[in-house]
Design an enzyme around this catalytic site. Sequence first.
Site, PDB file in Angstrom:
ATOM      1  N   HIS A  15      -3.438   6.871   1.689  1.00 51.23           N
ATOM      2  CA  HIS A  15      -3.900   5.542   1.309  1.00 51.23           C
ATOM      3  C   HIS A  15      -5.269   5.294   1.918  1.00 51.23           C
ATOM      4  CE1 HIS A  15      -4.310   1.314   0.825  1.00 51.23           C
ATOM      5  NE2 HIS A  15      -4.027   1.016   2.080  1.00 51.23           N
ATOM      6  N   ASN A  70     -10.220  -0.684  -0.312  1.00 56.22           N
ATOM      7  CA  ASN A  70      -8.762  -0.596  -0.247  1.00 56.22           C
ATOM      8  C   ASN A  70      -8.182  -1.194  -1.524  1.00 56.22           C
ATOM      9  OD1 ASN A  70      -6.019  -1.042   0.225  1.00 56.22           O
ATOM     10  ND2 ASN A  70      -6.302  -1.699   2.342  1.00 56.22           N
ATOM     11  N   CYS A 101       0.807  -1.225   0.000  1.00 56.47           N
ATOM     12  CA  CYS A 101       0.000   0.000   0.000  1.00 56.47           C
ATOM     13  C   CYS A 101       0.839   1.273   0.000  1.00 56.47           C
ATOM     14  CB  CYS A 101      -0.953  -0.003   1.192  1.00 56.47           C
ATOM     15  SG  CYS A 101      -1.946  -1.506   1.295  1.00 56.47           S
TER      16      CYS A 101
END
Length: 327
Positions: A254, A284, A114
């Site tokens: 993020h 996500n 990420c």
Amino acid sequence: MTFEDFKIIQTASSVPRRVVDNDELSTMMTTSDEWITQRTGIKRRHVAVQETTSSLATKVAAKLLANSGLKPTDIDLIVVATMSPDYLTPSTSALVQGNLGADQAIAFDIDAACSGFVYGLKVVRQMLKADRPMHAILIGAETLSKLVDWHDRTTSVLFGDGAAGVLIANQPDHTASFISEDLKTLGKLGKYLTAGQVGVKSPFAAAETTYSPFFKMNGHRVYGFAVKNVPESINRALKQANMTVEDVDCFVLHQANKRIIEKIADTLGAPMSKFPVNIHEYGNTSAASEPILLDELVANQTIKRGDVIALSGFGGGLTVGTMIIRY
């Protein structure tokens, strides 16, 4: 003349057509829209059916070229940040290079999960330092749906698929976009978020290990890591730049969990109005989440030329990375 810094010329994104909302997930497992939304802020996610990581990334790259007027042969470098490639080899970036016909570009992938997009910006910035003008494409692309056990509500509700990226040109240092950065890896904590265990099946091995593709996560430990380390990383980057939170126009974080972002904003003492969120639509998407959000913010003119942006990624590794730029 030396070209010591970079400028983001264009942004672009691409997501799968198939949308899976929380109500549909509730028919597959014991969960509900209310349960997911309250804990994560996620309402739906895009899931690749016919698309692949490389096909989504190729669409992004093609959009970047079309919007800039550049030819594929004008590109010197292609970097794809991904933890869900089509193959271990060839790299996703090599597939994109071949699909585009960008025959002059060198291409490789990076995997910082990420944090991949911020780590990628660091890599591209270093590689574009030259004595001539150069162009690079940096893409975050993921099809995390293939790493998800769709009957495990602790992980399956979290992740989605998508890709986005930027076209970058190197610039003389007096037109610098880069302000400061902070990158950190906490490998001792890596066991708290894993996916895609390859396993060993060999007649020469002492014992076989099981192939285990799916996400495994200690949510409590990852949450604690994020709410502690992301504000610290942002503050270290700000200190390097002799700046404060008030000097940042927009924090592009993020998109892992809305509650995490709210906690980070609170810790930094900054209003949520500076922390745009789109996790409700995409979930996500790992390395793709920051560039997807960045593309949306540029398109709707929330981010304008001259704005100071703090990009921050955090996740598997465990890793955290912050880069402060002037857009």
